[in-house]
Design an enzyme around this catalytic site. Structure first.
Site, mmCIF file in Angstrom:
data_model
loop_
_atom_site.group_PDB
_atom_site.id
_atom_site.type_symbol
_atom_site.label_atom_id
_atom_site.label_comp_id
_atom_site.label_asym_id
_atom_site.label_seq_id
_atom_site.Cartn_x
_atom_site.Cartn_y
_atom_site.Cartn_z
ATOM 1 N N ARG A 292 -19.429 15.013 16.244
ATOM 2 C CA ARG A 292 -18.099 14.585 15.751
ATOM 3 C C ARG A 292 -18.081 13.114 15.321
ATOM 4 O O ARG A 292 -17.054 12.431 15.441
ATOM 5 C CB ARG A 292 -16.992 14.799 16.798
ATOM 6 C CG ARG A 292 -16.594 16.239 16.953
ATOM 7 C CD ARG A 292 -15.225 16.390 17.627
ATOM 8 N NE ARG A 292 -15.036 17.762 18.063
ATOM 9 C CZ ARG A 292 -14.648 18.754 17.260
ATOM 10 N NH1 ARG A 292 -14.381 18.521 16.001
ATOM 11 N NH2 ARG A 292 -14.516 19.971 17.734
ATOM 12 N N TYR B 14 -13.001 32.355 20.752
ATOM 13 C CA TYR B 14 -11.756 32.102 20.025
ATOM 14 C C TYR B 14 -11.174 33.404 19.480
ATOM 15 O O TYR B 14 -9.956 33.625 19.546
ATOM 16 C CB TYR B 14 -11.997 31.102 18.890
ATOM 17 C CG TYR B 14 -12.370 29.724 19.392
ATOM 18 C CD1 TYR B 14 -11.492 28.999 20.202
ATOM 19 C CD2 TYR B 14 -13.588 29.143 19.081
ATOM 20 C CE1 TYR B 14 -11.832 27.736 20.668
ATOM 21 C CE2 TYR B 14 -13.932 27.876 19.550
ATOM 22 C CZ TYR B 14 -13.055 27.184 20.345
ATOM 23 O OH TYR B 14 -13.390 25.937 20.819
ATOM 24 N N ARG C 204 -11.821 11.567 13.985
ATOM 25 C CA ARG C 204 -10.626 10.750 14.170
ATOM 26 C C ARG C 204 -10.844 9.367 14.768
ATOM 27 O O ARG C 204 -9.947 8.527 14.718
ATOM 28 C CB ARG C 204 -9.607 11.520 15.021
ATOM 29 C CG ARG C 204 -8.844 12.569 14.202
ATOM 30 C CD ARG C 204 -7.698 13.149 15.000
ATOM 31 N NE ARG C 204 -8.193 14.022 16.050
ATOM 32 C CZ ARG C 204 -7.526 14.311 17.165
ATOM 33 N NH1 ARG C 204 -6.343 13.761 17.388
ATOM 34 N NH2 ARG C 204 -8.029 15.127 18.069
ATOM 35 N N ARG D 64 -8.478 11.646 5.301
ATOM 36 C CA ARG D 64 -8.306 13.068 5.583
ATOM 37 C C ARG D 64 -6.848 13.498 5.471
ATOM 38 O O ARG D 64 -6.548 14.650 5.152
ATOM 39 C CB ARG D 64 -8.806 13.379 7.008
ATOM 40 C CG ARG D 64 -9.997 14.278 7.083
ATOM 41 C CD ARG D 64 -9.686 15.749 7.282
ATOM 42 N NE ARG D 64 -9.062 16.023 8.577
ATOM 43 C CZ ARG D 64 -8.089 16.900 8.714
ATOM 44 N NH1 ARG D 64 -7.597 17.548 7.673
ATOM 45 N NH2 ARG D 64 -7.559 17.134 9.899
ATOM 46 N N ASP E 45 -16.418 22.965 10.097
ATOM 47 C CA ASP E 45 -15.961 23.487 11.387
ATOM 48 C C ASP E 45 -16.666 24.813 11.641
ATOM 49 O O ASP E 45 -16.944 25.555 10.692
ATOM 50 C CB ASP E 45 -14.446 23.697 11.371
ATOM 51 C CG ASP E 45 -13.921 24.030 12.760
ATOM 52 O OD1 ASP E 45 -13.558 23.094 13.498
ATOM 53 O OD2 ASP E 45 -13.922 25.224 13.136
#
Lengths: 361, 361
Positions: free
Chosen positions: B27, B151, B31, B40, B76
């Site tokens: 990552r 998920y 952020r 973004r 992702d």
């Protein structure tokens, strides 16, 4: 040789002869039980525990229904902190929330000395009631200092433990003072529970497994060791001590050497592997994945059977003195708390299964 | 002997001579970077990745700023599933959410064959752009079948994995068909990324460590092994494969035997302990706790130094053929993704620290 005056569960904890493997469940008194949901209502757990009759009744519900071998006190690890004035609540579906998280060393003055008989007499009163009425031993408990500290510092449950990990490294004065204070509180709490009649105690250092081995050894382990050492000095018959954490594969040998009689492990490692890692003389508690209890019963029985088999393999690795066919070296439990969506009949069936499979003919 | 045509990062993955230990961060494009937040905007990641120029730019931001040794594609793990029509979104501060969770074997028809160049050409296009512009190798990736399945079945991130664990035991036809389909999708995705120019790939089976060893070995490991075996059959020069999971202490030896060149571990076990557990011939990636990166830099440097030292101890345990002072057997990384609240200067400093400490004079 059997010692029938001492309860099965206590003998198993002390690696003494047993007629079968005992079984209980973490969070056995809880939302999976319809009679619990009916009795408890919707208020805060912190209020419920202040009513010793109600706490005792909730403690006994799973003993009556499941026929488990220990009655773990209905309470919460945050009760002593709340009782000395740390403002917090236990929110449904969330967990402990601290109104003003601890971020500065000056905040530590909020942790004053815990006097169980003055600050939380209801805890001991519930135990005294249970000792009179329960036909299985009462299990007292406390939160591990790290696990309690994680709530105090993070302010709520966390997945990353980012604040507390950064803090223990960067502000070691804060950290070691906090650990000292929480360790004292734990010793006071568990000593009072034992005085009131708890026949065994469990230290829930539930989140210790989120730490690196290095951090656990430096920042947490010395305090667990001190707590168990202090408890060992108490007068009276030996009260067994259980040490619990989740995801502890990287630190299990350290946890097992902190001074407890029993190490409680989650579902990740099979019990025979755990035995290889921790040596021969400590009893192992566990280790069915609570999630498996949501599957149909044949699946649950198959998994429980696998665990009992691994416990037998583990027993082969014990010392000659412990190698007694009446000693199992194992207490059956889940690897973590009962999930609220569990069917209570599954747990009743599981208790019966363990009794039948491990009972001597 | 140095092979300067092959990038440092790729040589390190293949346990070939290196001039220093390479470093990148999971990552790293994310952020924590102000330039990322600015570029973004607030839309879904799933939309952002459909713009290959933008995805390539976001991929390069941390390479430019931190000077890391690999450019992990901005994407992702849920992109291929979304591209074949599984309705889902990636919610900020939550994670992947599946609009209609998979609960019945009939739902598996929703996973059709993934054709990367038709279904998600933008992924390969971003890689092609990066191969032209980046001066470090491009790292492609895919989610592990278990992690993606968690998920699909749970419908959202979970702490207990209760539904998926119950399901894999009680409905094995469903489970093995789901794993077959997801494994095929992973192989298609990674093969296409390699064809487009990815110089290495990582399989993110992030949540595998939540399973018992028994469940991992039976329900997941065979599929990881099959994926790596299929990728090994691809024509062209060898593209190294990295196998990643969190909290994998109970299964690390199994993961390491699935066929990858590099095993990526979280912060729990020191690298020298990991080396003892997995044998001598696989490279280890890791393992600074991302939470430590929130502490002041001297703390970060101390911890990074400890990790580099453990990697040196681990090297001592390598085979004689591998025992070459230009081989480190180690890729420096965090144990999991960069936390959004991390100061970018800390990561820049960390890269510099690893370069200085491990560079040959």
């Amino acid at each position: 040789m059997d010692t029938p005056d001492t309860p099965l569960f206590v003998r198993a904890c002390l690696n003494q002869p047993v007629e079968r493997t005992p079984v209980w469940f973490m969070r056995q008194a809880g939302r999976a039980l319809p009679e619990y949901r009916e009795k408890r209502g919707t208020g805060s757990i912190l209020e419920t525990v202040k009513d010793p009759e109600l706490a005792a009744e909730l403690t006994l519900q799973p003993v009556t229904r499941y026929k488990v071998d220990a009655a773990v006190l209905f309470s919460d690890i945050m009760v002593p902190l709340n009782a000395i004035g740390v403002e917090l609540d236990i929110l449904a579906n969330v967990g402990p929330v601290i109104f003003e998280p601890f971020t500065d060393i000056s905040h530590l003055s909020r942790i004053r000395r815990y006097e169980p008989e003055e600050d939380a007499p209801y805890v001991q009163e519930a135990i005294r009631l249970l000792v009179k009425t329960a036909d299985v031993p009462v299990l007292g408990f406390a939160g591990g200092p790290f696990t309690m500290a994680s709530y105090l510092v993070e302010g709520k449950p966390t997945r990353t433990f980012a604040k507390i990990k950064a803090l223990m490294h960067q502000n070691q004065d804060f950290w070691f003072l906090l650990m000292d204070k929480l360790s004292e509180l734990v010793v006071a709490s568990l000593s009072a529970q034992i005085s009131a009649g708890a026949a065994a105690i469990q230290l829930f250092d539930s989140w210790a497994g989120y730490l690196s081995r290095y951090d656990y050894e430096k920042f947490v382990w010395p305090f667990s060791k001190k707590i168990f050492a202090e408890l060992s000095k108490l007068p009276g018959p030996k009260v067994p001590k259980i040490h619990f954490g989740v995801g502890t594969g990287a630190i299990i040998d350290l946890m097992a050497s902190a001074g407890a009689d029993v190490i409680s492990v989650d579902w990740r490692l099979p019990i025979d592997k755990v035995r290889q890692m921790i040596g021969r003389d400590i009893v192992i508690q566990g280790n069915l994945d609570p999630a498996i209890c949501l599957a149909p019963f044949p699946v649950v029985a198959e998994e429980a059977g696998r665990i009992l088999k691994a416990a037998l393999v583990a027993k082969e690795a014990e010392t000659d003195s412990a190698k007694n066919d009446k000693v199992s070296g194992h207490i059956f439990n889940l690897g973590h708390g009962v999930l609220p969506e569990t069917d209570p009949d599954t747990l009743s069936g599981l208790v019966e299964f363990v009794r039948e499979k491990t009972g001597h003919k």
